[in-house]
Design an enzyme around this catalytic site. Structure first.
Site, PDB file in Angstrom:
ATOM      1  N   GLU A 255       0.804  -1.230   0.000  1.00 39.62           N
ATOM      2  CA  GLU A 255       0.000   0.000   0.000  1.00 39.62           C
ATOM      3  C   GLU A 255       0.837   1.280   0.000  1.00 39.62           C
ATOM      4  O   GLU A 255       0.809   2.054   0.958  1.00 39.62           O
ATOM      5  CB  GLU A 255      -0.993  -0.029   1.179  1.00 39.62           C
ATOM      6  CG  GLU A 255      -1.961  -1.205   1.042  1.00 39.62           C
ATOM      7  CD  GLU A 255      -3.042  -1.278   2.128  1.00 39.62           C
ATOM      8  OE1 GLU A 255      -3.079  -0.414   3.016  1.00 39.62           O
ATOM      9  OE2 GLU A 255      -3.845  -2.229   2.065  1.00 39.62           O
ATOM     10  N   GLU A 361      -4.639  -8.835  -1.095  1.00 41.70           N
ATOM     11  CA  GLU A 361      -5.026  -8.731   0.326  1.00 41.70           C
ATOM     12  C   GLU A 361      -6.495  -8.383   0.476  1.00 41.70           C
ATOM     13  O   GLU A 361      -7.012  -7.513  -0.229  1.00 41.70           O
ATOM     14  CB  GLU A 361      -4.183  -7.664   1.036  1.00 41.70           C
ATOM     15  CG  GLU A 361      -4.295  -7.741   2.553  1.00 41.70           C
ATOM     16  CD  GLU A 361      -3.588  -6.583   3.255  1.00 41.70           C
ATOM     17  OE1 GLU A 361      -2.383  -6.376   3.022  1.00 41.70           O
ATOM     18  OE2 GLU A 361      -4.266  -5.889   4.027  1.00 41.70           O
TER      19      GLU A 361
END
Ligand SMILES: *[C@@H]1O[C@H](CO)[C@@H](O)[C@H](O)[C@H]1NC(C)=O
Ligand SMILES: *[C@@H]1O[C@H](CO)[C@@H](O)[C@H](O)[C@H]1NC(C)=O
Ligand SMILES: *[C@@H]1O[C@H](CO)[C@@H](O)[C@H](O)[C@H]1NC(C)=O
Ligand SMILES: *[C@@H]1O[C@H](CO)[C@@H](O)[C@H](O)[C@H]1NC(C)=O
Ligand SMILES: *[C@@H]1O[C@H](CO)[C@@H](O)[C@H](O)[C@H]1NC(C)=O
Length: 519
Positions: A255, A361
């Site tokens: 991220e 994820e």
């Protein structure tokens, strides 16, 4: 063909003779008030599901439902297509193929390993087999953090000391690798019958490499450590390979946009603009990996919310087109999917046809407004997974990886209290664990859609009030697998394949995986 049949028969006889343990065993169901059921496993009992062998002209339906079915199997023969069938009809077109499936799996975080190690050896084995064995979900992918994450008991990275050590002279694995992650991955590798593809990801490097000298918050990689951060990944590949765990892919930081807006989250991170990431891939990471003994490892960029994809990845490539020489794939996360239609995945896929898109994820229960981080028996969460996976695959995704493989009933441990749900919740004081509806949601794909399957075209016949979510694949063995989710009232679904059809009665709020062998 004869030899193959003999060996199958012989294998079956042997198994029956010695143990018979490969027979299915049902879910030890516990109904949760106002929810669906969880399946309870302990050191002596755990539900098991095997795939039913098929001969030409047969199909098997596996159903799970809010009402409590879990992989309920029925086998039947295909019938010639007839128009008399009422209900809803899907037409399968196995000649029209799309992306090739890479796999399904979950993450071996510190939290997963800690919870797993909190069980007795036989309960640990049951948990691993539940996910990875042929009588479990047959997961074939694992994501492993390079160092710590929010699902650790403290923040850490490798080579924290000495500081400003550009040569990484003190890089060694940690207690968490040796105690939790490596044993859990090794155990998974032994339980499965197909190779597990491991994806490794850094959340935060040691603070000395970062502009803010911290694991969390608003940060950038210091320019003088661009090459060091590339070497940091190479060293991890060396260390894990030396422990007998080959790595299939790395992502280019978890991220990366979280670290750009670090003030709103306290998760271990490293912020990257698309431009700086492009430069790092082209000048440091790419050449370092491709010039090493690990040159065949896949490099996955993105690894961030679907929302960021079109901007961040497109910008990265626009600014550094040479990055395309190094990137194999693009990773996407689940958490903002409700804000962004999956169509952006197809758009990105069209722009870079030789790059795969993989969901790296997902989890439920982390949102601040959610009262229950762990919601035992929640069918709603299973449904969210099911619909998201169907939608992702229908838009070109090649794999789908869940977050923590198991957590405790609080949804941790997580040192920043970022509690979350997991398909398996562990109760160490009872030496037991429960499989949530989400566990079966994952399994309706992972068990029946092996690596190398290809998505195929599905169209629907009109004339029905409501539709079911659907996605279909052709497997390497030539069977056709269809996954259906019925969000509404009971419905009869007719599946047409060539001149034959299969009929699936679906109750309300249920999922069905249908495997068909047409000839
Ligand atoms: C394990 O679960 C089975 C099935 O629910 C149960 O019969 C058995 O008593 C449990 N064993 C322990 C040690 O709790
Ligand atoms: C499967 O579900 C049907 C009802 O839909 C039920 O009668 C049957 O017992 C179930 N089979 C198993 C093995 O649970
Ligand atoms: C090397 O790292 C360990 C921790 O893993 C630390 O205890 C030790 O002090 C470090 N060595 C140097 C020279 O900094
Ligand atoms: C390998 O390294 C050399 C010089 O160090 C560089 O010129 C070359 O481009 C690198 N190869 C790749 C595949 O990146
Ligand atoms: C491990 O189990 C013990 C009880 O057996 C419990 O006190 C401890 O909190 C558990 N650890 C985690 C991380 O859940």
């Amino acid at each position: 063909m004869g030899a193959y049949k003999d060996s199958v028969l012989f294998g079956t006889l042997l198994l029956c003779f010695f143990s018979g343990t490969f027979a299915d065993s049902p879910c030890a169901a516990r109904k949760i008030a106002k929810k669906s059921v969880v399946c309870v496993c302990n050191s002596t009992y755990c539900d098991r599901i095997t795939k039913e062998p098929l001969t030409a002209g047969q199909y098997v339906v596996y159903k799970s439902s809010e009402s409590g079915l879990r992989f309920n199997k029925t086998k039947a023969n295909l019938q010639p297509v007839s128009d008399s069938g009422s209900g809803y009809t899907l037409l399968l077109h196995p000649q029209t193929t799309f992306q090739t499936v890479e796999g399904f799996g979950g993450a071996v975080t510190d939290a997963a390993g800690i919870n797993w190690k909190n069980l007795s050896a036989s309960a640990q084995e049951a948990l691993i087999n539940s996910y990875f064995s042929d009588y479990g979900l047959q997961y074939n992918m694992i994501r492993v953090p390079i160092g710590g994450t929010d699902f650790s008991t403290h923040p850490y990275a490798y080579n924290e000391l000495p500081v400003n050590d550009a040569q990484l002279s003190n890089y060694s694995l940690t207690y968490e690798d040796f105690t939790y992650k490596i044993p859990m991955i090794r155990s998974a590798m032994q339980a499965g019958s197909t190779p597990i593809h491991v994806i490794a990801t850094t959340w935060s490097p040691p603070p000395w490499m970062k502009s803010n000298h911290a694991y969390t918050g608003h940060s950038r990689l210091k320019p003088e450590y661009y090459q060091t951060y590339a070497d940091y990944h190479l060293k991890f590949l060396e260390k894990y390979t030396a422990e007998g765990i080959p790595i299939w892919a790395i992502t280019t930081t978890n991220e990366p946009t979280s670290g750009l807006v670090g003030f709103i989250n306290s998760i271990n991170n490293l912020g990257w603009t698309s431009g700086s990431m492009g430069s790092w891939i082209v000048n440091n990471l790419g050449p370092t990996i491709r010039n090493s003994t690990f040159k065949y490892i896949k490099i996955i960029t993105g690894d961030d919310q679907r929302l960021t994809l079109p901007y961040w990845v497109n910008l990265l490539i626009a600014e550094h087109p040479k990055a395309l020489d190094y990137i194999d794939g693009i990773g996407v996360h689940y958490y903002t999917d409700f804000l962004t239609p999956a169509a952006v995945l197809s758009e990105v896929g069209k722009s870079y046809p030789d790059k795969f898109i993989i969901a790296t994820e997902a989890c439920e229960g982390t949102m601040l407004f959610e009262k229950h981080h762990v919601d035992l028996g929640s069918w709603i969460r299973a449904k969210k997974y099911l619909i998201d996976i169907i939608d992702d695959f229908n838009h070109g995704v090649v794999g789908w990886i869940d977050w923590n493989l198991c957590l405790n009933v609080q949804g941790g441990p997580t040192y920043i209290s970022n509690f979350a749900d997991s398909p398996i919740i562990v109760f160490p004081e009872k030496d037991a664990f429960v499989k949530q509806p989400m566990f079966y949601a994952m399994g309706h794909f992972s068990k029946f859609v092996p690596r190398g399957s290809q998505r195929i075209s599905v169209t629907q016949k009109v004339g029905c009030r409501h539709s079911v979510w659907n996605v279909a694949f052709i497997t390497p063995k030539g069977t056709v697998v269809v996954v259906l989710y019925n969000d509404g009232k009971a419905i009869k679904v007719t599946i047409q394949l060539g001149g034959n059809q299969a009929v699936v009665e679906m109750e309300a709020n249920s999922v069905a995986t249908v495997e068909i062998m047409s000839n």
